[in-house]
Design an enzyme around this catalytic site. Structure first.
Site, short mmCIF file in Angstrom:
data_model
loop_
_atom_site.label_atom_id
_atom_site.label_comp_id
_atom_site.label_asym_id
_atom_site.label_seq_id
_atom_site.Cartn_x
_atom_site.Cartn_y
_atom_site.Cartn_z
N LYS A 241 0.85 -1.20 0.00
CA LYS A 241 0.00 0.00 0.00
C LYS A 241 0.88 1.25 0.00
O LYS A 241 1.93 1.28 0.65
CB LYS A 241 -0.91 -0.02 1.23
CG LYS A 241 -1.98 1.09 1.23
CD LYS A 241 -2.91 0.93 2.43
CE LYS A 241 -3.98 2.00 2.47
NZ LYS A 241 -4.89 1.84 3.62
N SER B 242 -9.73 1.75 2.67
CA SER B 242 -8.88 2.56 1.81
C SER B 242 -7.80 1.76 1.08
O SER B 242 -7.15 2.27 0.18
CB SER B 242 -8.21 3.64 2.67
OG SER B 242 -7.35 3.04 3.64
N SER C 107 -10.05 -0.75 6.89
CA SER C 107 -9.48 -0.55 5.55
C SER C 107 -8.75 -1.74 4.96
O SER C 107 -8.33 -1.69 3.81
CB SER C 107 -8.56 0.68 5.55
OG SER C 107 -9.33 1.84 5.67
#
Length: 425
Positions: A30, A105, A129
């Site tokens: 990420k 996210s 997330s």
């Protein structure tokens, strides 16, 4: 394919010459986790050209385990969002149905695994997330106990809530990745000794005979009927394998979303104060007035959702409102933790649908931020109580994935891995 789905912000390979448990495996990271020499943007124009001078601890551990990093996965800007649509680099599409969101996210990380662009991925979970996109993309995602995995090198959104967690196609592979990244770190004082010599992967044996599963009524009520149907079918399946299910009540979770957003936004307003365009980030230029320079940098660098959360957080912490909002939210947080503790005296794990809805279509949720915040109702209580949870595919409704969430007591990763592997079977 990754370009069509907008999975990566930066697609670049970092090879490892180490021989370890992840040799031959590719991992997407990420884009809010520091990678030395590789751009790390947090999905924001503010950090468009930021290149970290060091690796996050989890990245170091990936390299030492022999993993090949294949790129930085797209994400909601600074982790603020549930759909990966607030990214300054455009929305990621769901590999299951490219007209729908992948969740957020950590949507790019989940999509990378679902699309086969990476064997495994790392995301971060502040209020769901990792679990939210895992559910929406039909993969496995683990949110570890707070303190199990080092946050050193993670660009912070809300320090007291967030944890780095793994994505994988199967429970065992997710547990293998957790084994690599778990354990204490001298650079992060919030880490614990637990996990130093973990073997979560071997817990994925599917043996749930005699396991007691509590089903919090509050986390099932109000969910989409199609989601509930799929969830209940998966529970029946667990009962057929020898597990017992019982209804439990977590009265406090009705206040969890409000408490979570006050705390998360307050911490975000404090954390994001560093992005002033002077040390790093987009420059506001200087023409004699620093306030105007800071304002320009933040106006140009931050997107609408980040601005909204920073403003709300600053307001909640301001002199006249601290006790009215922030202190109350912390009281509610303690109540949520107590409720979970009481539940775990009666049951081994708790189960709920991961997300109360099916993946929405792209563009559907952006107009109504409040509605978007409410979709986190099943995931945020876990972060408030610092507990571990896993999302495992439970089946499909109308061709779309439905995730089942299993929550364990602190450092109860083995139990949730075992139960999740039985869902998979």
């Amino acid at each position: 394919m990754s370009a069509d789905l907008n999975i990566f912000v930066t697609e670049e390979t970092l090879d490892s010459d180490a021989d370890g448990p992840l040799s031959g495996k590719t991992v997407a990271v990420k884009d809010n986790i520091s990678t030395e020499g590789l751009r790390t943007t947090c999905g924001s124009a503010m950090l468009d050209d930021y290149v970290p001078p060091y690796d996050a601890t989890v990245v170091e551990r990936l390299k030492n385990a022999g993993a090949t990093i294949v790129g930085k996965a797209n994400m909601d800007e600074f982790g603020m969002g549930s759909t990966t649509e607030t990214s300054a680099f455009g929305a990621t599409k769901n590999p299951v149905d490219p007209e729908r969101v992948p969740g957020g996210s950590s949507g790019g990380s989940a999509a990378a695994v679902a699309a086969g662009e990476a064997d495994l991925a790392l995301g971060t979970d502040t209020g769901g997330s990792v679990r939210n996109p895992a559910a929406f993309c039909g993969v496995v995602g683990i949110k570890p106990t707070y303190g199990l995995v080092s946050r050193y090198g993670l660009v912070a959104y809300a320090n007291s809530l967030e944890q780095i967690g793994p994505f994988a196609p199967t429970v065992e592979e997710a547990a293998e990745l957790l084994d690599v990244i778990a354990g204490p770190d001298a650079n992060d004082a919030t880490t614990h000794d637990e996990g130093a010599d973990s073997d979560y992967a071997s817990a994925a044996d599917g043996d749930v005979d005699g396991l007691t599963i509590g089903v919090p009524t509050e986390l099932v009520e109000g969910a989409d009927d199609r989601v509930v149907e799929t969830f209940e079918a998966a529970l029946s399946d667990l009962e057929a394998q020898g597990a017992e299910t019982t209804e439990v009540s977590l009265e406090s979770v009705g206040h969890a979303v409000q408490a979570y957003y006050v705390i998360a936004m307050s911490e975000a307003s404090s954390n994001l104060a560093r992005f002033d365009g002077v040390r790093y980030g987009k420059s506001g230029g200087y023409d004699g007035n620093w306030n105007e320079s800071f304002a320009r940098a933040r106006e140009e660098g931050f997107g609408a959702e980040v601005k909204r959360r920073v403003l709300l957080g600053t307001y909640a912490l301001s002199a006249g409102y601290h006790d009215k909002y922030y202190k109350k939210a912390q009281d509610a947080r303690a109540w949520v933790a107590q409720d979970f503790d009481a539940a775990f005296e009666e049951v081994d794990v708790l189960a709920s649908p991961t997300m109360p809805v099916l993946p929405p279509k792209l563009g559907e949720s952006l107009d109504d931020p409040l509605q978007l915040y409410l979709t986190d109702a099943n995931t945020v209580p876990v972060n408030l109580a610092n507990l571990p949870a896993i999302s495992v595919p439970a089946g499909e409704a109308e061709g779309l994935p439905v995730g089942l969430q299993l929550i364990g007591p602190k450092f109860g990763e083995e139990t949730i891995v075992r139960a999740a592997s039985a869902v998979e079977n």
